[in-house]
Structure formats: C-alpha cells, structure tokens
Scaffold this motif. Structure first.
Motif, short mmCIF file in Angstrom:
data_model
loop_
_atom_site.label_atom_id
_atom_site.label_comp_id
_atom_site.label_asym_id
_atom_site.label_seq_id
_atom_site.Cartn_x
_atom_site.Cartn_y
_atom_site.Cartn_z
N MET A 125 0.73 -5.78 5.18
CA MET A 125 -0.17 -6.92 4.48
C MET A 125 0.46 -7.94 3.78
O MET A 125 0.45 -8.97 3.65
CB MET A 125 -0.78 -6.42 3.12
N GLU A 145 2.36 -10.61 6.13
CA GLU A 145 1.15 -11.54 7.21
C GLU A 145 0.60 -12.44 5.54
O GLU A 145 0.43 -13.46 6.27
CB GLU A 145 -0.48 -11.01 7.13
N ARG A 180 -6.86 -14.28 2.69
CA ARG A 180 -5.91 -12.96 3.18
C ARG A 180 -6.75 -12.55 1.96
O ARG A 180 -7.13 -10.81 2.43
CB ARG A 180 -5.07 -13.24 2.54
N ARG A 223 -9.81 -9.47 4.55
CA ARG A 223 -8.78 -9.05 4.49
C ARG A 223 -8.00 -7.29 3.79
O ARG A 223 -8.31 -6.83 3.96
CB ARG A 223 -7.76 -9.18 6.01
N THR A 224 -7.36 -8.49 2.69
CA THR A 224 -6.97 -7.34 2.05
C THR A 224 -7.24 -6.22 1.75
O THR A 224 -6.85 -4.86 0.82
CB THR A 224 -5.72 -7.91 1.28
N VAL A 268 -8.90 -3.31 3.60
CA VAL A 268 -7.20 -2.81 3.78
C VAL A 268 -7.45 -1.68 2.83
O VAL A 268 -7.01 -0.28 2.85
CB VAL A 268 -6.10 -3.33 3.98
N ASP A 321 -9.47 -2.77 15.48
CA ASP A 321 -10.19 -4.62 14.64
C ASP A 321 -9.08 -4.73 13.48
O ASP A 321 -8.33 -5.64 13.64
CB ASP A 321 -11.39 -4.66 14.76
N MET A 322 -8.95 -4.01 12.73
CA MET A 322 -8.73 -3.52 11.50
C MET A 322 -6.90 -3.41 11.86
O MET A 322 -5.86 -4.32 10.73
CB MET A 322 -9.23 -2.83 10.58
N PHE A 361 -4.90 -7.00 14.31
CA PHE A 361 -5.30 -7.33 13.63
C PHE A 361 -4.53 -8.98 13.43
O PHE A 361 -2.94 -8.54 13.60
CB PHE A 361 -6.10 -8.50 12.01
N PRO A 402 -2.52 -12.94 12.53
CA PRO A 402 -2.67 -13.49 11.31
C PRO A 402 -1.82 -14.80 11.65
O PRO A 402 -2.09 -15.62 11.09
CB PRO A 402 -1.91 -13.23 9.79
#
Length: 384
Positions: free
Chosen positions: A307, A310, A336, A339-340, A343, A373-374, A377, A379
């Motif tokens: 993370m 990315e 971001r 997404r973060t 996660v 998908d997760m 990913f 970036p």
C-alpha cells in the motif's frame, strides 16, 4: 517544484524515485541518524510488482526476492491443508517477469530503493526529526528537532504509524491498539531444515493465533512471524525482546514444526499491532499523508508495504497530471483513499477468518485474500 518527503521508509523512497523520474526536486528527511537497512521479511503484493516494473527496478528487486508460491494455510495442530497448495519453491530468485507475489528481506528492498533514489539525485538527509511545519499558502516550511528548517512547495508525511505530520494535521488522533502482539525471529536454513518438510512457506492458523514462516535471502534464512491476540497492552516498535519461553507458551500445543522453529530462534522481538482509524481526508493545504501515516493496518493480508509503495507511485502520477499542488494532492487522495480503506477493512476481516475459534470451520471462500480484484490491483494503469 520542490517536494519535501518526511520519512525514508519504503513508501517515502518509492515516492522519491517516481517523482525524480518525472523531474521533480525531492528532499527526503529521515528522523534516524542513519538510513539503516532494518527489519525482517515482508510480502510484496502484485501492486508493488507493477510499481517496481514501471520504475525499471523490478529486476533488481526480484534478484533479491523469491516467488511467494501458493500461500498454503495449514491447521495449527495437524498441518492439514485448509487453503492454497503446498509451496514447492526452492527460495531462489526469478527474473521478475511474472505478476506474482514475492517475499523479500526488508533490508534488501531498502538497499535497492536507497541506491536508486540517490542515483536519480534525490537528497536524503538523516537526523531530521520533524517537530512541526508551517503552510504559507504558497509553500511549506518544515522545522526539525536539530534546529534545521527546510522549504518546499509541498510536504508529504510518510513518517509511519506515529506520524508527526498526521499529529499536526489531526491533533488528538492516535494509533489504536488492536489487541494483537507480533513475534518475529529468523532461523538459518541449516537449523530450520528439519522443520521445513511442509514446503518453502506455510501459514499455520489456530485459535486467536497465526504462525507464518517462509524462506528468503536465496533460501538461506527462514523468516518466522507469530501473531497472537492478547489482553496485555504491548508497545509498538522493533526493539522489545521476548523469550523463547514466552513464545512457546503463546503457541503451546501447535504443530512440531512450529515449536521446533521457536526453539531455534536466536533473537526474538515482539511489538504490539496498532492501526489507524480512516481519516475524513488526508490533505490540508499543501500537506498530505502517505503509507502508514495515512492508513496503518493489520498485517493479515500482507499488504501494508504494498500500500505504501502504491501510494508513492500514484502520488507521482498525480503530480505529473496537475500543475497546481492542491489539485495534485486531491487527485492522489481521490485515487488512493478508497483503495486503502478497503484493504484496511479487509485486513481486519482476514484476521477474523484466519484466527477463528475453530479452524475446522475455516471457509476459504470467505477469505478476503481470495478477492482477485483487490489483491491484483494495478496502480500503474488504474485511472486517477
């Protein structure tokens, strides 16, 4: 444009590399007196691999890493396979071409990132512990404990869980103890060999416990990490020693391979696991956050390092798209933050799944790590 990065960890160094490759002036300010290559093993998710490839350092990283294999989950007592498949890898590096998860010694990754950032002309200054900053509207001034100051157009807080930048942006917001303690130790291959019959890597899961072990450094070292729920508040950090007896007690009754590795631990460290509640926003004016400073999370998905990496790359993409600093920070955050946060949430859920009271009820389909998908990913190509 000059960008000040506070913190010389994985995310900060990745951001420095990506920004320098796009022509931005970058100063990295690290609190430690030396930018030491520290830490144990870590997992590099597929998103991180895409970033390294885009930065033209994937071959260097892969040469120090090894494929993570199929991530077998095993019953804590019987070693019955619960998910994945036996890891038949040899622990040797590959050429980095495949889009796969890899394991690496953190110090080896830091070596590559530090050398690359310096070669590109990023300034890395140590002994710079931030005590405050001032956003003037048209620039930012950082003040350091040693009396030095630095001026730039933008300031990025990549200074970890206990971020001084976040503390000034959001006073009163503090890390949350998650009622987990982590134990880490390394075992040389020769001593670990009798307890590695189940493959190069294995994740044993049991009641409120997880024990992960895998080889790194060309197969020469076995990295071991035990996570346990606890009611005892444990400090966060890398310097708290733990005894073999304490670790044996935490994993009493587990598979002989687990106990055998524990008995051969040369030096055990422990630390409490903390996370951060998601913020309503990261940026204020010309200042924003990156990596653990923005979204510290539990390690059950092995995605914390990815993370931050990315983040660093997407930050540079945003600045390449926008001439106005505020617009660039807004574009970065919009890309971001969702997404973060996903996660972060799924890391908690993965811990709940893998540390179920009865691992015999483990349902692989419910494990967030099966969300392709997760987990896969990209970036580099995702719209921002």
């Amino acid at each position: 444009m000059k960008i000040l990065i506070i913190g010389g960890g994985l995310g900060g160094l990745t951001a420095a590399i990506a920004l320098r490759q796009r022509g931005f002036a970058v100063d990295v300010h690290e609190a430690a007196a030396q930018l030491e290559e520290t830490g144990a093993g870590l997992t590099l998710g597929i998103g991180a691999q895409h970033v390294f490839r885009a930065l033209s350092i994937q071959a260097d990283v892969a040469a120090r890493a090894c494929p993570a294999g199929t991530l077998p989950f095993l019953h804590y007592r019987t070693a019955r396979l619960l998910m994945g498949a036996p890891d038949e890898g040899n622990g040797l590096p590959d050429d980095g071409a495949a889009n796969i998860v890899r394991h690496i010694y953190r110090a080896d990754l830091q070596t590559v990132l530090i050398a690359t950032a310096k070669a590109l002309g990023a300034k890395i200054l140590t002994g710079r512990r931030l005590i405050g900053f001032e956003d003037h509207g048209d620039g930012v001034t950082a003040q350091f404990e040693n009396g030095d100051t630095a001026h730039g157009d933008v300031l990025i807080g990549a200074d970890g869980l206990r971020s001084a930048v976040r503390a000034q942006l959001w006073p009163g917001d503090t890390p949350r103890f998650t009622d987990h303690v982590a134990y880490r130790f390394l075992v040389p291959r020769a001593e670990a060999a009798p307890f590695m019959g189940l493959g190069r890597s294995a994740i044993f899961i049991g009641p409120q416990r997880t024990f992960n072990r895998y080889t790194m450094c060309g197969g020469e070292i076995v990295n071991c990490a035990g996570l346990a729920e606890t009611q005892e508040a444990i400090a966060e950090g890398w310097s708290i020693p733990a005894s073999t007896d304490e670790l044996r007690a935490a994993f009493d009754g587990w598979h002989p391979d687990v106990m055998g590795l524990i008995d051969r631990a040369q030096s055990i460290i422990k630390w409490g696991l903390y996370d951060r509640a998601p913020l309503p926003q990261w940026a204020q004016g010309r200042v924003t956050l990156l990596g653990d400073a923005a979204h510290a999370m539990l390690p059950f998905l092995g995605m914390g390092a990815a993370m931050a990496i990315e983040d660093g790359y997407v930050l540079a993409r945003a600045f390449a798209e926008e001439t106005d600093p505020a617009a660039a920070l807004a574009r970065y955050e919009a890309a971001r933050k969702p997404r973060t946060e996903l996660v972060h949430q799924m890391s908690i859920r993965q811990g709940q799944v893998t540390q179920a009271i009865d691992p015999d009820t483990f349902e692989p389909a419910s494990a967030p790590m099966n969300n392709r998908d997760m987990m896969e990913f990209d970036p580099v190509t995702a719209p921002i």
